[in-house]
Design a protein around this motif. Structure first.
Motif, mmCIF file in Angstrom:
data_model
loop_
_atom_site.group_PDB
_atom_site.id
_atom_site.type_symbol
_atom_site.label_atom_id
_atom_site.label_comp_id
_atom_site.label_asym_id
_atom_site.label_seq_id
_atom_site.Cartn_x
_atom_site.Cartn_y
_atom_site.Cartn_z
ATOM 1 N N UNK A 232 1.161 22.640 -13.920
ATOM 2 C CA UNK A 232 1.518 21.226 -13.854
ATOM 3 C C UNK A 232 1.762 20.845 -12.403
ATOM 4 N N UNK A 233 1.415 19.589 -12.088
ATOM 5 C CA UNK A 233 1.577 19.149 -10.702
ATOM 6 C C UNK A 233 3.056 18.854 -10.414
ATOM 7 N N UNK A 234 3.537 19.327 -9.279
ATOM 8 C CA UNK A 234 4.931 19.096 -8.881
ATOM 9 C C UNK A 234 4.970 18.571 -7.458
ATOM 10 N N UNK A 235 5.751 17.531 -7.250
ATOM 11 C CA UNK A 235 6.041 17.040 -5.902
ATOM 12 C C UNK A 235 7.537 17.269 -5.711
ATOM 13 N N UNK A 236 7.934 18.004 -4.691
ATOM 14 C CA UNK A 236 9.348 18.396 -4.537
ATOM 15 C C UNK A 236 9.813 18.075 -3.123
ATOM 16 N N UNK A 237 11.010 17.503 -3.020
ATOM 17 C CA UNK A 237 11.615 17.361 -1.696
ATOM 18 C C UNK A 237 12.435 16.094 -1.565
ATOM 19 N N UNK A 238 13.368 16.099 -0.611
ATOM 20 C CA UNK A 238 14.146 14.890 -0.385
ATOM 21 C C UNK A 238 13.208 13.718 -0.080
ATOM 22 N N UNK A 239 13.428 12.595 -0.763
ATOM 23 C CA UNK A 239 12.583 11.420 -0.542
ATOM 24 C C UNK A 239 11.308 11.419 -1.375
ATOM 25 N N UNK A 240 11.092 12.444 -2.213
ATOM 26 C CA UNK A 240 9.841 12.547 -2.981
ATOM 27 C C UNK A 240 9.626 11.351 -3.907
ATOM 28 N N UNK A 241 10.717 10.676 -4.306
ATOM 29 C CA UNK A 241 10.557 9.543 -5.233
ATOM 30 C C UNK A 241 9.660 8.458 -4.637
ATOM 31 N N UNK A 242 9.611 8.403 -3.305
ATOM 32 C CA UNK A 242 8.754 7.403 -2.643
ATOM 33 C C UNK A 242 7.286 7.574 -3.060
ATOM 34 N N UNK A 243 6.971 8.732 -3.627
ATOM 35 C CA UNK A 243 5.563 9.010 -3.936
ATOM 36 C C UNK A 243 5.185 8.736 -5.390
ATOM 37 N N UNK A 244 6.050 8.047 -6.146
ATOM 38 C CA UNK A 244 5.727 7.827 -7.571
ATOM 39 C C UNK A 244 4.468 6.979 -7.754
ATOM 40 N N UNK A 245 4.296 5.977 -6.900
ATOM 41 C CA UNK A 245 3.124 5.105 -7.081
ATOM 42 C C UNK A 245 1.833 5.903 -6.862
ATOM 43 N N UNK A 246 1.878 6.787 -5.852
ATOM 44 C CA UNK A 246 0.730 7.668 -5.577
ATOM 45 C C UNK A 246 0.405 8.540 -6.805
ATOM 46 N N UNK A 247 1.451 9.068 -7.437
ATOM 47 C CA UNK A 247 1.249 9.933 -8.611
ATOM 48 C C UNK A 247 0.667 9.142 -9.781
ATOM 49 N N UNK A 248 1.154 7.928 -9.951
ATOM 50 C CA UNK A 248 0.644 7.069 -11.026
ATOM 51 C C UNK A 248 -0.825 6.729 -10.755
ATOM 52 N N UNK A 249 -1.159 6.447 -9.504
ATOM 53 C CA UNK A 249 -2.551 6.133 -9.148
ATOM 54 C C UNK A 249 -3.466 7.338 -9.381
ATOM 55 N N UNK A 250 -2.979 8.515 -9.069
ATOM 56 C CA UNK A 250 -3.788 9.727 -9.278
ATOM 57 C C UNK A 250 -4.228 9.856 -10.727
ATOM 58 N N UNK A 251 -3.360 9.392 -11.643
ATOM 59 C CA UNK A 251 -3.672 9.483 -13.068
ATOM 60 C C UNK A 251 -4.480 8.278 -13.553
ATOM 61 N N UNK A 252 -4.705 7.335 -12.656
ATOM 62 C CA UNK A 252 -5.488 6.143 -13.019
ATOM 63 C C UNK A 252 -4.721 5.186 -13.923
ATOM 64 N N UNK A 253 -3.392 5.253 -13.868
ATOM 65 C CA UNK A 253 -2.598 4.369 -14.742
ATOM 66 C C UNK A 253 -2.360 3.030 -14.052
ATOM 67 N N UNK A 254 -2.383 1.958 -14.853
ATOM 68 C CA UNK A 254 -2.215 0.613 -14.272
ATOM 69 C C UNK A 254 -1.027 -0.142 -14.849
ATOM 70 N N UNK A 255 -0.590 0.240 -16.064
ATOM 71 C CA UNK A 255 0.515 -0.496 -16.707
ATOM 72 C C UNK A 255 1.517 0.524 -17.258
ATOM 73 N N UNK A 256 2.469 0.871 -16.413
ATOM 74 C CA UNK A 256 3.383 1.956 -16.740
ATOM 75 C C UNK A 256 4.702 1.400 -17.283
ATOM 76 N N UNK A 257 5.190 1.995 -18.371
ATOM 77 C CA UNK A 257 6.502 1.618 -18.900
ATOM 78 C C UNK A 257 7.543 2.545 -18.279
ATOM 79 N N UNK A 258 8.545 1.958 -17.610
ATOM 80 C CA UNK A 258 9.600 2.741 -16.958
ATOM 81 C C UNK A 258 10.707 3.014 -17.981
#
Ligand code: NAD
Length: 340
Positions: free
Chosen positions: A1-27
């Protein structure tokens, strides 16, 4: 499974969502984690289709139905869960029922993000199963988000993680790889938890604890759990107990029962904890990080224990030794009294 780890990693959520090709995400979040939900909603910008902040402990089916309605109403094509095992459990239920892929941002040490195990609770009975469809597609671990995790939740949640590693070490499908992960995970958490509880903003300790949770979660995902998880699962589902605290209370008692029959596991845990007596070391760690003293402190009534034994005895599970009713009653009695 893909893991992004580190202080500030939350800044990369949009990148992760884009990688999966998702456009309408429920938080997804719990009611108390509204600020975290708002943070990721901002970061996701137009990719966030809506929010459901009703996640609850043990994933009640009524909660899942309500979240399904919101997912349908906003046309969600995936979810982003930010929070502990309860919120990640809700994402898994939506993956199971609607096939929605998930990105998750764990903020406790429960480890659910590393497993294909789902759980649902209805009428006081928790049902669990394994299905690869519920595995998150990407896990974003950001230790900075855990600085505000209260000391009591951090300590209990860390003991929950250690329990995964303990049971993986004597699981019938354990491997040397898993034993290595378990040893390091237990060592990381045993080192980090007292520091985290003393100073929640100790960034190095928070990173170490989250790394330990990742390792221990991977142990849980790869193996079959034994008596400890069975007991906690029955206690949690039947009596609606707080999950992590229940684990923290029960673990030393099950370890005392199981480890004499699992000498290899005992040896690994002695190394990881730097102690000759593993159950005593687990009890001391639990006490040091504020785990309540005994199931009675969680409001469990003594007369409930017999029903718990009945349910544990009703279905088979793997364990180094099969406990007789009297063994189970002894473990539950000690865990209830909190005989430290
Ligand atoms: P939880 O998700 O309910 O979180 C515990 C508490 O901490 C909640 O009140 C939550 O609002 C709060 N919280 C979470 N993150 C926070 C933060 N960063 N700051 C402040 N408060 C925060 O509990 P948990 O122990 O993480 O997870 C327990 C649930 O997960 C149980 O239902 C359990 O069965 C499930 N679980 C499943 C698996 C699996 O593999 N399927 C593994 C472990 C746990």
């Amino acid at each position: 499974m893909r893991v992004v780890f580190g202080p500030g990693a939350v800044e990369r959520v949009a990148e992760e969502v884009d990688r999966l090709g998702l456009r309408r995400v429920l938080v997804l979040s719990t009611a108390r984690q509204g600020a975290l939900a708002a943070l990721v909603t901002d970061l996701l910008a137009q990719r966030a289709a809506g929010t459901f902040d009703g996640a609850r402990m043990h994933v009640p089916t009524a909660t899942v139905a309500a979240a399904q309605d919101v997912a349908a109403a906003v046309g969600a094509d995936g979810c982003l869960a930010i929070g502990g095992g309860s919120t990640i459990g809700l994402a898994k239920a939506l993956s199971l029922r609607l096939g929605l892929p998930s990105v998750v941002v764990p903020t406790t040490y429960a480890g659910s993000e590393m497993t294909p195990v789902w759980g649902l609770t209805e009428d006081g009975r928790k049902t669990t199963g394994r299905d690869p469809v519920v595995l998150p597609r990407s896990v974003v671990y950001d230790p900075d988000l855990t600085h505000v995790l209260p000391a009591a939740v951090s300590g209990a949640s860390g003991l929950n993680a250690i329990a995964h590693a303990v049971e993986a070490l004597y699981a019938p499908n354990g491997t040397p790889v898993i034993s290595a992960l378990a040893e390091r995970g237990v060592r990381d958490l045993a080192t980090a938890l007292p520091r985290v509880v003393a100073d929640g903003s100790d960034g190095e300790a928070r990173s170490l604890a989250l790394e330990g949770a990742w390792l221990c979660g991977a142990c849980l995902g790869a193996t079959t759990m034994g008596l400890h998880h069975k007991l906690c699962h029955v206690l949690g589902g039947m009596l609606d107990l707080p999950h992590a605290e229940t684990h923290g209370i029960v673990l030393p008692h099950v370890a005392a029962f199981n480890l004499p029959a699992a000498p290899d596991a005992d040896a690994v845990l002695r190394r990881a904890l730097g102690a000759d007596d593993v159950p005593a070391a687990l009890r001391s760690l639990a006490a040091a990080v504020g785990v309540p003293d005994g199931l009675q402190a969680l409001g469990v009534r003594h007369e409930d224990l017999a029903r718990v034994s009945d349910e544990v005895l009703a279905a088979p599970y793997s364990n180094p030794v099969v406990p007789a009713r009297a063994d189970l009653e002894g473990i539950l009695e000690a865990a209830w009294r909190g005989s430290r």
